[in-house]
Design a protein around this motif. Structure first.
Motif, PDB file in Angstrom:
ATOM      1  N   LEU A   8       0.851  -1.205   0.000  1.00  0.00           N
ATOM      2  CA  LEU A   8       0.000   0.000   0.000  1.00  0.00           C
ATOM      3  C   LEU A   8       0.870   1.232   0.000  1.00  0.00           C
ATOM      4  CD1 LEU A   8      -2.588   1.731   0.523  1.00  0.00           C
ATOM      5  CD2 LEU A   8      -2.130   1.368   2.959  1.00  0.00           C
ATOM      6  N   SER A  79       7.085   6.501   7.134  1.00  0.00           N
ATOM      7  CA  SER A  79       7.012   5.047   6.923  1.00  0.00           C
ATOM      8  C   SER A  79       8.386   4.396   6.945  1.00  0.00           C
ATOM      9  CB  SER A  79       6.306   4.740   5.601  1.00  0.00           C
ATOM     10  OG  SER A  79       5.988   3.375   5.504  1.00  0.00           O
ATOM     11  N   SER A 103      -3.611  10.690  10.965  1.00  0.00           N
ATOM     12  CA  SER A 103      -3.456  10.005   9.692  1.00  0.00           C
ATOM     13  C   SER A 103      -4.135  10.784   8.579  1.00  0.00           C
ATOM     14  CB  SER A 103      -4.070   8.601   9.788  1.00  0.00           C
ATOM     15  OG  SER A 103      -4.003   7.952   8.555  1.00  0.00           O
ATOM     16  N   ILE A 138      -5.479   4.801   8.346  1.00  0.00           N
ATOM     17  CA  ILE A 138      -4.312   4.000   7.984  1.00  0.00           C
ATOM     18  C   ILE A 138      -3.158   4.412   8.895  1.00  0.00           C
ATOM     19  CG2 ILE A 138      -2.708   3.380   6.151  1.00  0.00           C
ATOM     20  CD1 ILE A 138      -5.635   2.528   5.679  1.00  0.00           C
ATOM     21  N   GLU A 140      -0.130   2.394   9.311  1.00  0.00           N
ATOM     22  CA  GLU A 140       1.168   1.917   8.847  1.00  0.00           C
ATOM     23  C   GLU A 140       0.939   1.045   7.622  1.00  0.00           C
ATOM     24  OE1 GLU A 140       4.918  -0.714  10.645  1.00  0.00           O
ATOM     25  OE2 GLU A 140       3.294  -0.062  11.961  1.00  0.00           O
ATOM     26  N   GLU A 141       1.945   0.920   6.764  1.00  0.00           N
ATOM     27  CA  GLU A 141       1.843   0.035   5.601  1.00  0.00           C
ATOM     28  C   GLU A 141       3.070  -0.852   5.506  1.00  0.00           C
ATOM     29  OE1 GLU A 141       3.793  -0.032   2.769  1.00  0.00           O
ATOM     30  OE2 GLU A 141       5.014   1.730   3.145  1.00  0.00           O
ATOM     31  N   VAL A 146      -2.045  -3.020   5.401  1.00  0.00           N
ATOM     32  CA  VAL A 146      -2.130  -1.803   6.199  1.00  0.00           C
ATOM     33  C   VAL A 146      -2.545  -2.140   7.634  1.00  0.00           C
ATOM     34  CG1 VAL A 146      -2.668  -0.334   4.231  1.00  0.00           C
ATOM     35  CG2 VAL A 146      -4.524  -1.359   5.530  1.00  0.00           C
ATOM     36  N   TRP A 157      -3.712  -6.030  11.141  1.00  0.00           N
ATOM     37  CA  TRP A 157      -3.363  -5.816   9.730  1.00  0.00           C
ATOM     38  C   TRP A 157      -4.428  -6.397   8.817  1.00  0.00           C
ATOM     39  CZ3 TRP A 157       1.180  -3.318   8.234  1.00  0.00           C
ATOM     40  CH2 TRP A 157       2.087  -3.053   9.279  1.00  0.00           C
ATOM     41  N   ARG A 160      -4.439  -4.546   1.723  1.00  0.00           N
ATOM     42  CA  ARG A 160      -4.784  -3.288   1.101  1.00  0.00           C
ATOM     43  C   ARG A 160      -5.805  -3.453  -0.033  1.00  0.00           C
ATOM     44  NH1 ARG A 160      -6.311  -0.458  -2.331  1.00  0.00           N
ATOM     45  NH2 ARG A 160      -5.490   1.530  -3.086  1.00  0.00           N
TER      46      ARG A 160
END
Length: 434
Positions: A8, A79, A103, A138, A140-141, A146, A157, A160
């Motif tokens: 993502l 990130s 976010s 969201i 974190e990716e 995500v 989690w 995505r």
């Protein structure tokens, strides 16, 4: 093999495998201040100079951590990737540690029921579930997964590809004018024309971005780095900008409430084929089946596995499950072997004419996703399709006896693409018969 009887990128677009000059990824440290991007798009460079390589792009309203300043450049982090941006395009803010509230992007669940997992993997432990239409920030990716807060104080989690990503209103109020697409899957085909039958002119890895020229049906025309243009299927990418996000039409609609039995070939004392590097077919068929199971389940299908572990199951028992559940489709998943180690590729099988359309649909979609050599769809005298009164097909997804292909078949990228191809093939099959 049988015996006869599957990143993502939200507010930042990261290039695949970005590293520091020393060859290691950078971990985030304590922030000194928070900044917000005040432009439409902003290049992140490896060093504080316009001649340094671009390692990512930030979009308007994105919040970043600022670490240092050098002349007219700021060292920022987002990130877990750190780089340099021009200072005039960043508005400084006081630090804020509330990630959920700060976010810049939310994701709305598009599947009827979506499992939330303990880690960014379909093999990780389910923690709970979320339902269609709910939106989450969201946080974190990682690898096209995500992290969300799915209930107060509980985090997990989700994939995505089952979220519709939307930007929340930024404090700058500035709309994004230029559109960029980001490749979601490793080895995605860029084609000469907007058609799945068109020639592939290059392949792109997950995380690579391209600017969008225009939208043609379900395809994006994009600028390539060699100055030419190409086309990529809209359902294989995410988009950031004023162009529409394309979703592959019909998948969930045609899979919802269908009953599907997945048959991971072999198991227990029956190892099936064994690759030159020791890969056992019985393990690989279960791995592919579990990936496909999760995709179908999230799309609202009623899905059953003939075996969920390394256990032996008689062929008649596998067939009986298709009858018991009155399956709309039965798919037996296998990997092939041959004494000639140079042979490679994929084959689809059916026994009765009423099974042929299912085998064709599965084969066409999966060969398109995996890009294996095609051996076509043919008649096969195999017990699980011969004795099956339901619409059934048997798929041989490559040769373990070919050392190079064995490595490919074991890769996460191939497994994801194979599961995605079978998923799309089922959707296409049900769409065509309605």
């Amino acid at each position: 093999m049988v015996k006869k009887s599957r990143l993502l990128v939200v507010s930042i677009i990261l290039f695949f495998g970005a590293f520091t000059p020393q060859g290691r990824s950078i971990a985030a440290v304590n922030s000194t201040s928070i900044g917000i991007v005040n432009g439409d798009t902003l290049n992140i460079r490896q060093e504080p100079t316009t001649s340094s390589p671009v390692i990512g792009k930030l979009t308007g309203g994105t919040r970043v951590t600022i670490y240092s300043k050098q002349n007219n450049w700021l060292e920022v982090d987002f990130s877990n990737i750190r780089g340099w941006v021009r200072s005039e395009f960043i508005d400084s803010q006081a630090p804020n540690t509330s990630l959920t509230k700060e976010s810049s992007f939310t994701g709305m669940v598009t599947a009827n029921i979506l499992n939330v997992r303990s880690a960014a993997s379909l093999n990780s432990r389910p923690l709970g579930s979320v339902t269609k239409g709910l939106s989450f920030f969201i946080l974190e990716e990682k690898n096209n997964w995500v992290k969300i807060e799915y209930k107060s104080g509980s985090f997990g989690w989700v994939p995505r590809w089952f979220l519709e990503i939307n930007a929340t209103k930024s404090q700058t109020g500035q709309a994004i004018k230029e559109s960029y697409i980001t490749i979601l899957h490793r080895g995605t085909s860029i084609r000469k024309k907007p058609d799945v039958q068109s020639d592939v002119i290059e392949r792109a890895n997950s995380g690579i971005t391209y600017s969008v020229i225009k939208v043609i049906n379900d395809w994006y025309e994009i600028d390539l780095k060699n100055g030419k243009t190409g086309y990529v299927a809209g359902w294989l990418v995410s988009i950031n900008g004023n162009k529409p996000q394309i979703v592959k039409p019909g998948a969930e609609e045609y899979l919802r409430n269908k009953t599907i039995v997945l048959d991971p070939g072999h198991g227990g004392g029956d190892k099936g084929a064994t690759g030159s590097r020791g890969t056992q077919e019985k393990e690989l068929t279960l791995r592919t089946s579990q990936l496909l199971f999760d995709k179908l389940k999230a799309a609202g299908a009623a899905v059953y596995l003939t075996r969920k572990s390394d256990s032996y199951l008689q062929l008649a028992t596998r067939v009986n499950m298709a009858r018991t559940y009155n399956a709309d489709a039965f798919i037996s998943i296998h990997y092939d072997s041959n004494l000639d180690a140079s042979i490679r590729g994929m084959t689809g099988y059916y026994y009765y004419d009423y099974q042929k359309s299912l085998a064709n649909s599965l084969f066409v979609s999966t060969i398109g996703q995996t890009r294996l050599k095609s051996h076509g769809v043919r008649f096969g005298d195999f017990h699980v399709i011969r004795e099956n009164s339901q619409k059934a097909a048997l798929m041989e997804l490559g040769y373990l006896s070919n050392p190079e292909e064995e490595m490919t078949l074991n890769s996460d990228g191939f497994q994801e693409n194979a599961a995605a191809g079978l998923f799309d093939g089922l959707a296409r099959f049900f769409k065509d018969i309605e």
